[in-house]
Design an enzyme around this catalytic site. Sequence first.
Site, PDB file in Angstrom:
ATOM      1  N   HIS A   1       0.845  -1.200   0.000  1.00 25.23           N
ATOM      2  CA  HIS A   1       0.000   0.000   0.000  1.00 25.23           C
ATOM      3  C   HIS A   1       0.876   1.244   0.000  1.00 25.23           C
ATOM      4  O   HIS A   1       1.768   1.370   0.827  1.00 25.23           O
ATOM      5  CB  HIS A   1      -0.920   0.022   1.235  1.00 25.23           C
TER       6      HIS A   1
ATOM      7  N   TYR B   1      -8.502   5.344   8.681  1.00 21.70           N
ATOM      8  CA  TYR B   1      -8.532   5.582  10.129  1.00 21.70           C
ATOM      9  C   TYR B   1      -9.520   6.725  10.335  1.00 21.70           C
ATOM     10  O   TYR B   1      -9.239   7.853   9.933  1.00 21.70           O
ATOM     11  CB  TYR B   1      -7.161   6.009  10.657  1.00 21.70           C
TER      12      TYR B   1
ATOM     13  N   PRO C   1      -3.031  -0.421  19.120  1.00 21.84           N
ATOM     14  CA  PRO C   1      -2.870  -0.801  17.716  1.00 21.84           C
ATOM     15  C   PRO C   1      -3.029   0.351  16.716  1.00 21.84           C
ATOM     16  O   PRO C   1      -2.811   0.143  15.525  1.00 21.84           O
ATOM     17  CB  PRO C   1      -3.958  -1.858  17.506  1.00 21.84           C
TER      18      PRO C   1
ATOM     19  N   LYS D   1       1.942  -0.694  15.136  1.00 23.14           N
ATOM     20  CA  LYS D   1       3.355  -0.834  15.466  1.00 23.14           C
ATOM     21  C   LYS D   1       3.721  -2.102  16.243  1.00 23.14           C
ATOM     22  O   LYS D   1       4.900  -2.452  16.343  1.00 23.14           O
ATOM     23  CB  LYS D   1       3.812   0.388  16.302  1.00 23.14           C
TER      24      LYS D   1
ATOM     25  N   TYR E   1       4.710   6.149  10.297  1.00 24.98           N
ATOM     26  CA  TYR E   1       3.838   5.017   9.956  1.00 24.98           C
ATOM     27  C   TYR E   1       4.601   3.955   9.159  1.00 24.98           C
ATOM     28  O   TYR E   1       4.457   2.758   9.415  1.00 24.98           O
ATOM     29  CB  TYR E   1       2.613   5.502   9.178  1.00 24.98           C
TER      30      TYR E   1
END
Length: 389
Positions: A72, A200, A292, A296, A384
């Site tokens: 992604h 998100y 979560p 990570k 990220y």
Amino acid sequence: MDTQVVIIGGGPSGLLLSQLLNREGIATVILERSDRDHVLSRIRAGILEWGTVEMLREAGVGARMDAEGFPHDGTWITDADLMVHIDFKALTGKKVMVYGQTEVTQDLYRAQDAMGTTILHGVEDVRILDLDGAQARVEFTRNGESRSLTCAWVAGCDGFHGVSRKTIPAEKRREFERVYPFGWLGILSRTPPVNDELIYANSPHGFALASMRNAALVRYYVQVPLADRVEDWSDDRFWTEFRRRIPSQAAERLVTGPSIEKSIAPLRSFVSEPLRWGRLFLVGDAAHIVPPTGAKGLNLAVSDVFYLHQALIAALKTGDEKGIDAYSERALRRIWKAMRFSWQMTTMLHRFDGEDGFAAQMRRATLAHLAESETARKDLAENYVGLPY
Ligand code: RFL
Ligand code: PHB
């Protein structure tokens, strides 16, 4: 000595460490409390940093991930109908891989079986002894029989509830903790993903995450109160709640279906220092837990393994213990940065019960800033996709 390294725990950290050591000719024995089917039935992480992808390839377990995983290039952070795209590729030159922890673990078990590594399942009552002597000893019970193994080093890869961390005397440990006043209810469903990248979602009703495992299997989450139980959440209730938390453009495309797994996980940040006690090392969830929200947990376990496998190879092959002495500090430096990121993502995206209007405005302003500032998006993207080892 019975073996060179005894590894407590056959989750992703224990298996990957063993695999990397075995490839350098170092002998290991893995002691796992549960049976293999149980370990493989736990649905957990879904996003691999590129550093994790490269480590798995280096360990010789990357083939199925490369064939079946989905790279992604970005993700979406949303606030009601405001959708902010974080373009990892453009901002950092890197990407992440969608490939479930269950698959990673399965690939590692297969590779370890092919190596002929001893993996003992159903191990109980593990005791780790003689950590300050010339060799360590691990005692345990299996099939009602007491057994003992001597070794040079012990790797505690036995997760948050394991015995390894508790083997370090309480007065020598420093523990840091934040328990969040909510959990994540997650479902797995055989439906097509609502979006081609993860979403998100911040909303007035709380957080939701739209993730996936493949083109026909989704992993979706909603923030729930800590007191909620899985039985409180029918599939219908889940879909209604999920739909109203994601942006309406996405909600229009949502395909629902029966859940095939449903579970609630509490959210916690936790670190125990140090990561070394004589001949024992702590690795992964045995030493630290992240909420979560930043994806990570598994990736941090892999970076611990990166530092420790290098250190053990040097110590066991050339007697050079510099890496051993530096392990705790090196790993903790990266762990704390991931702690900060996961805490910040969690704070930015969740509704805290009893919060005032100011808190909600701060979240909204953070999202608005992300939408307008490439610098802010770049900072998020850099964390990220994973900080360098
Ligand atoms: P694991 O995977 O917990 O594996 C530890 C292994 O040790 C065994 N064990 C023992 N064996 C022998 N003797 C004992 N006394 C033992 N005690 C325990 C256990 O049976 C187990 O097999 O730790 P590891 O290898 O460090 O891997 C860490 C990752 O599993 C973890 O960081 C992530 O899964 C965290 N996590 C998530 N991370 C993400 O990035 N995204 C997620 O969506 C995500 N969801 C989750 C999660 C962790 C969860 N837990 C631990 C409750 C969801 C859940 C429910
Ligand atoms: C998942 O797919 O389970 C997943 C993805 C991203 C996260 C957490 C969980 O941040």
